[in-house]
Design a protein around this motif. Structure first.
Motif, PDB file in Angstrom:
ATOM      1  N   SER A 263      29.485 -49.833  17.785  1.00  0.00           N
ATOM      2  CA  SER A 263      28.903 -48.509  17.975  1.00  0.00           C
ATOM      3  C   SER A 263      27.952 -48.212  16.818  1.00  0.00           C
ATOM      4  O   SER A 263      28.139 -48.719  15.713  1.00  0.00           O
ATOM      5  CB  SER A 263      30.003 -47.443  18.035  1.00  0.00           C
ATOM      6  N   PRO A 264      26.943 -47.380  17.038  1.00  0.00           N
ATOM      7  CA  PRO A 264      25.967 -47.086  15.992  1.00  0.00           C
ATOM      8  C   PRO A 264      26.595 -46.503  14.739  1.00  0.00           C
ATOM      9  O   PRO A 264      27.482 -45.655  14.805  1.00  0.00           O
ATOM     10  CB  PRO A 264      25.027 -46.071  16.666  1.00  0.00           C
TER      11      PRO A 264
ATOM     12  N   TYR B  66      24.345 -47.178   2.986  1.00  0.00           N
ATOM     13  CA  TYR B  66      22.977 -47.667   3.154  1.00  0.00           C
ATOM     14  C   TYR B  66      22.915 -48.447   4.470  1.00  0.00           C
ATOM     15  O   TYR B  66      23.775 -49.293   4.739  1.00  0.00           O
ATOM     16  CB  TYR B  66      22.571 -48.581   1.997  1.00  0.00           C
ATOM     17  N   THR B  67      21.898 -48.161   5.277  1.00  0.00           N
ATOM     18  CA  THR B  67      21.676 -48.931   6.513  1.00  0.00           C
ATOM     19  C   THR B  67      20.352 -49.682   6.409  1.00  0.00           C
ATOM     20  O   THR B  67      20.316 -50.862   6.124  1.00  0.00           O
ATOM     21  CB  THR B  67      21.709 -48.014   7.743  1.00  0.00           C
ATOM     22  N   ASN B  68      19.258 -48.963   6.619  1.00  0.00           N
ATOM     23  CA  ASN B  68      17.941 -49.594   6.536  1.00  0.00           C
ATOM     24  C   ASN B  68      16.969 -48.821   5.653  1.00  0.00           C
ATOM     25  O   ASN B  68      15.762 -49.046   5.708  1.00  0.00           O
ATOM     26  CB  ASN B  68      17.341 -49.759   7.936  1.00  0.00           C
ATOM     27  N   GLY B  69      17.507 -47.897   4.868  1.00  0.00           N
ATOM     28  CA  GLY B  69      16.657 -47.103   3.976  1.00  0.00           C
ATOM     29  C   GLY B  69      16.206 -45.793   4.578  1.00  0.00           C
ATOM     30  O   GLY B  69      15.674 -44.941   3.870  1.00  0.00           O
ATOM     31  N   MET B  70      16.415 -45.603   5.884  1.00  0.00           N
ATOM     32  CA  MET B  70      16.046 -44.342   6.533  1.00  0.00           C
ATOM     33  C   MET B  70      17.251 -43.405   6.518  1.00  0.00           C
ATOM     34  O   MET B  70      18.393 -43.827   6.759  1.00  0.00           O
ATOM     35  CB  MET B  70      15.615 -44.599   7.974  1.00  0.00           C
ATOM     36  N   LEU B  71      17.031 -42.135   6.228  1.00  0.00           N
ATOM     37  CA  LEU B  71      18.099 -41.159   6.094  1.00  0.00           C
ATOM     38  C   LEU B  71      17.952 -40.043   7.109  1.00  0.00           C
ATOM     39  O   LEU B  71      16.853 -39.577   7.384  1.00  0.00           O
ATOM     40  CB  LEU B  71      18.099 -40.559   4.680  1.00  0.00           C
TER      41      LEU B  71
ATOM     42  N   ASN C 219      16.937 -29.826  18.367  1.00  0.00           N
ATOM     43  CA  ASN C 219      16.546 -30.522  19.597  1.00  0.00           C
ATOM     44  C   ASN C 219      17.306 -31.841  19.704  1.00  0.00           C
ATOM     45  O   ASN C 219      17.154 -32.730  18.865  1.00  0.00           O
ATOM     46  CB  ASN C 219      15.034 -30.774  19.595  1.00  0.00           C
ATOM     47  N   GLU C 220      18.156 -31.960  20.721  1.00  0.00           N
ATOM     48  CA  GLU C 220      19.023 -33.135  20.821  1.00  0.00           C
ATOM     49  C   GLU C 220      18.224 -34.430  20.955  1.00  0.00           C
ATOM     50  O   GLU C 220      18.605 -35.470  20.397  1.00  0.00           O
ATOM     51  CB  GLU C 220      19.965 -32.979  22.025  1.00  0.00           C
ATOM     52  N   LYS C 221      17.140 -34.389  21.713  1.00  0.00           N
ATOM     53  CA  LYS C 221      16.340 -35.586  21.930  1.00  0.00           C
ATOM     54  C   LYS C 221      15.713 -36.063  20.622  1.00  0.00           C
ATOM     55  O   LYS C 221      15.743 -37.255  20.292  1.00  0.00           O
ATOM     56  CB  LYS C 221      15.257 -35.305  22.967  1.00  0.00           C
ATOM     57  N   THR C 222      15.156 -35.118  19.863  1.00  0.00           N
ATOM     58  CA  THR C 222      14.545 -35.463  18.577  1.00  0.00           C
ATOM     59  C   THR C 222      15.608 -35.915  17.577  1.00  0.00           C
ATOM     60  O   THR C 222      15.411 -36.880  16.836  1.00  0.00           O
ATOM     61  CB  THR C 222      13.771 -34.259  18.012  1.00  0.00           C
ATOM     62  N   ALA C 223      16.757 -35.230  17.568  1.00  0.00           N
ATOM     63  CA  ALA C 223      17.839 -35.604  16.656  1.00  0.00           C
ATOM     64  C   ALA C 223      18.328 -37.017  16.948  1.00  0.00           C
ATOM     65  O   ALA C 223      18.604 -37.794  16.030  1.00  0.00           O
ATOM     66  CB  ALA C 223      18.982 -34.606  16.772  1.00  0.00           C
TER      67      ALA C 223
ATOM     68  N   LYS D  64      18.386 -40.268  14.423  1.00  0.00           N
ATOM     69  CA  LYS D  64      19.579 -41.077  14.135  1.00  0.00           C
ATOM     70  C   LYS D  64      19.314 -42.554  14.416  1.00  0.00           C
ATOM     71  O   LYS D  64      19.717 -43.430  13.645  1.00  0.00           O
ATOM     72  CB  LYS D  64      20.759 -40.579  14.974  1.00  0.00           C
ATOM     73  N   GLU D  65      18.641 -42.833  15.518  1.00  0.00           N
ATOM     74  CA  GLU D  65      18.367 -44.226  15.885  1.00  0.00           C
ATOM     75  C   GLU D  65      17.489 -44.910  14.845  1.00  0.00           C
ATOM     76  O   GLU D  65      17.587 -46.126  14.644  1.00  0.00           O
ATOM     77  CB  GLU D  65      17.717 -44.289  17.265  1.00  0.00           C
ATOM     78  N   ASN D  66      16.640 -44.139  14.185  1.00  0.00           N
ATOM     79  CA  ASN D  66      15.786 -44.717  13.145  1.00  0.00           C
ATOM     80  C   ASN D  66      16.584 -45.156  11.920  1.00  0.00           C
ATOM     81  O   ASN D  66      16.072 -45.899  11.081  1.00  0.00           O
ATOM     82  CB  ASN D  66      14.718 -43.704  12.708  1.00  0.00           C
ATOM     83  N   THR D  67      17.836 -44.685  11.798  1.00  0.00           N
ATOM     84  CA  THR D  67      18.634 -45.040  10.630  1.00  0.00           C
ATOM     85  C   THR D  67      19.542 -46.243  10.892  1.00  0.00           C
ATOM     86  O   THR D  67      20.216 -46.705   9.970  1.00  0.00           O
ATOM     87  CB  THR D  67      19.517 -43.857  10.182  1.00  0.00           C
ATOM     88  N   TYR D  68      19.586 -46.747  12.113  1.00  0.00           N
ATOM     89  CA  TYR D  68      20.513 -47.835  12.416  1.00  0.00           C
ATOM     90  C   TYR D  68      20.031 -49.153  11.817  1.00  0.00           C
ATOM     91  O   TYR D  68      18.844 -49.452  11.809  1.00  0.00           O
ATOM     92  CB  TYR D  68      20.653 -48.045  13.927  1.00  0.00           C
ATOM     93  N   TYR D  69      20.997 -49.959  11.335  1.00  0.00           N
ATOM     94  CA  TYR D  69      20.717 -51.372  11.082  1.00  0.00           C
ATOM     95  C   TYR D  69      21.575 -52.145  12.074  1.00  0.00           C
ATOM     96  O   TYR D  69      22.804 -52.076  12.036  1.00  0.00           O
ATOM     97  CB  TYR D  69      21.052 -51.814   9.652  1.00  0.00           C
ATOM     98  N   LYS D  70      20.922 -52.864  12.970  1.00  0.00           N
ATOM     99  CA  LYS D  70      21.674 -53.553  14.012  1.00  0.00           C
ATOM    100  C   LYS D  70      21.212 -54.991  14.154  1.00  0.00           C
ATOM    101  O   LYS D  70      20.104 -55.366  13.762  1.00  0.00           O
ATOM    102  CB  LYS D  70      21.535 -52.824  15.354  1.00  0.00           C
ATOM    103  N   LEU D  71      22.090 -55.796  14.728  1.00  0.00           N
ATOM    104  CA  LEU D  71      21.804 -57.206  14.963  1.00  0.00           C
ATOM    105  C   LEU D  71      22.267 -57.545  16.373  1.00  0.00           C
ATOM    106  O   LEU D  71      23.408 -57.272  16.747  1.00  0.00           O
ATOM    107  CB  LEU D  71      22.553 -58.075  13.941  1.00  0.00           C
TER     108      LEU D  71
END
Length: 446
Positions: free
Chosen positions: A77-78, A141-146, A153-157, A161-168
């Motif tokens: 999960s994210p 720390y994930t990818n440097g984005m906080l 606005n739920e869509k913008t929020a 959040k997605e911009n802060t994920y580090y995923k593989l």
């Protein structure tokens, strides 16, 4: 003197604020920092790689001075850098990672470990934090984005959040590529893995099995061996399930894939010729060419460089959608990171007659304009690779065998206004010799 007075007052205010963070230890002014207001610095970076043969994870953490150890969290999960945001799924924590545990700056997490098992075709999320020598704890720390919330606005929020994920993304072990689907056959590919040995391939509906020794090793992959087997004699437009099994008949991997309907060439529309001025301009220009019926269009965008390589006197053998020989005299080179756009009036299949560097394109469909940002929204639907000198021998109408460039097939479906974009994933040039679009045959099904 007025400006000087204001400056001195500002310094005094700052000093007053700083004094609130310390306390007097004794009468000799031995000041110490209040631990309640200190914070350990977080790691400076995080990167994770997977070995497709072993599924072991290699983790690299940007270490910092004064850190005694690190905590790494992993989940399906994210995970964001904001510890207060809830996590829906299970979170696995590897604690007390010390710099002495690193080998060449990395630690290895085995496929099977004491907390979880790394699985094929799964997305994992990661975050890391530092523990100070004084037991202070850093932020994650994930990818440097906080992002710490606060946007109504739920869509913008959610985008924040997605911009802060580090995923593989762990690659699937078994797959059928988009260009490996025929009306009567499916070509099944798989990675050779260290934790299991493929002994046979099985088609589950009929129970038919093929010994894995009949598979062919792909020459495209060098780091990890890849094998493929073309299963012929299938019915058109039908779903099939295939499994890879070991010598004891245990299932190692499973894939479900459908054959396709044979392309109805009577419905085909083609862009097979163009003048130089139709496809080549200067950097910053876009050039659009239509088929003879004005049915569909290809736009060459020259964002990074002017296109090149035009000729109308060549002799380029290409594989047609019905796997015959077409000889194209035309060619144009889409340069560097230039994109292409496609406009079609209905869903169908686009066939590229092309030769790449190789060049991998992200295919996206147009979803319209975002109501909040008023920006165009594109959604990725496929990735295709135009390989270098990827050819197949086909006998032409005159009985001569021709080495033809294999077509690259793209399934176009569901775009607003019938608009699609092809964007290269790297700066790679690609030669195009023609484009064929075949709408879905509603009488035959797809």
């Amino acid at each position: 003197m007025k400006k000087t007075f204001k400056y001195i007052m500002t310094v005094a205010v700052v000093l007053t604020g700083l004094l609130q963070l310390v306390s007097c230890k004794d009468s000799n002014n031995d000041w110490t920092t209040d631990p309640s207001v200190t914070k350990q610095r977080p790691p400076t970076s995080l990167s994770v790689e997977v070995d497709s043969a072993t599924l072991d994870l290699s983790v690299q953490i940007g270490t910092i001075a004064n850190a005694a150890s690190y905590d790494l969290q992993i989940s399906e999960s994210p995970l964001t850098s904001n510890a207060s945001l809830p996590v829906e799924g299970e979170v696995f924590t590897i604690s007390n990672i010390k710099e002495a545990d690193f080998v060449n700056g990395k630690i290895t997490i085995a496929r099977k470990n004491d907390q979880f098992e790394v699985k094929n075709n799964t997305t994992y999320y990661f975050r890391v934090r530092a523990i100070g020598k004084d037991n202070t704890v850093s932020n994650w720390y994930t990818n440097g984005m906080l992002y710490y919330g606060g946007i109504g606005n739920e869509k913008t929020a959610q985008k924040m959040k997605e911009n802060t994920y580090y995923k593989l993304d762990i690659p699937t072990m078994i797959w059928v590529g988009d260009n490996d689907i025929d009306p009567d056959a499916l070509t099944i590919s798989w990675y050779e893995v260290d934790f299991a040995t493929v002994a046979k391939i099985r088609e589950e509906a009929s129970g038919a099995e093929v010994d894995a020794s009949e598979a062919t090793q792909s020459e495209e992959y060098t780091k990890t061996k890849v094998w493929f087997y073309k299963w012929d004699g299938l019915e058109a437009n039908k779903e099939y399930t295939f499994t890879l099994r070991d010598s004891e008949n245990n299932v190692i991997a499973t894939i479900v894939k459908a054959t396709e309907t044979a392309p109805n060439m009577s419905l085909a529309h083609s862009i097979l010729s163009w003048e130089k001025s139709d496809v080549i301009g200067v950097k910053g220009e876009s050039k659009t060419v239509w088929d003879s019926d004005n049915y569909f269009a290809i736009t060459f965008n020259e964002e990074s460089a002017a296109n090149a390589g035009w000729t109308n006197t060549g002799k380029y053998y290409c594989q047609t959608p019905d796997k015959k020989v077409y000889t194209s005299p035309y060619r144009v080179q889409s340069k560097n990171t230039n994109t292409l756009e496609v406009k079609v009036p209905e869903d169908g299949r686009l066939y590229l007659y092309a030769n790449g560097s190789p060049t991998t394109y992200v295919v996206s469909k147009y979803m319209g304009i975002d109501a909040d940002t008023q920006e165009d929204v594109w959604e990725e639907i496929q990735r295709v690779t135009v390989k270098k000198d990827d050819k197949i021998s086909i006998v032409d109408d005159g009985g001569s065998s021709r080495n033809c460039f294999k077509f690259v097939k793209i399934k176009l479906s569901g775009a607003t206004d019938g608009k699609y974009k092809l964007a290269p994933t790297a700066s790679k040039s690609c030669y195009f010799y023609g484009f064929v679009f075949i709408p879905n045959d509603t009488n035959a099904g797809q």
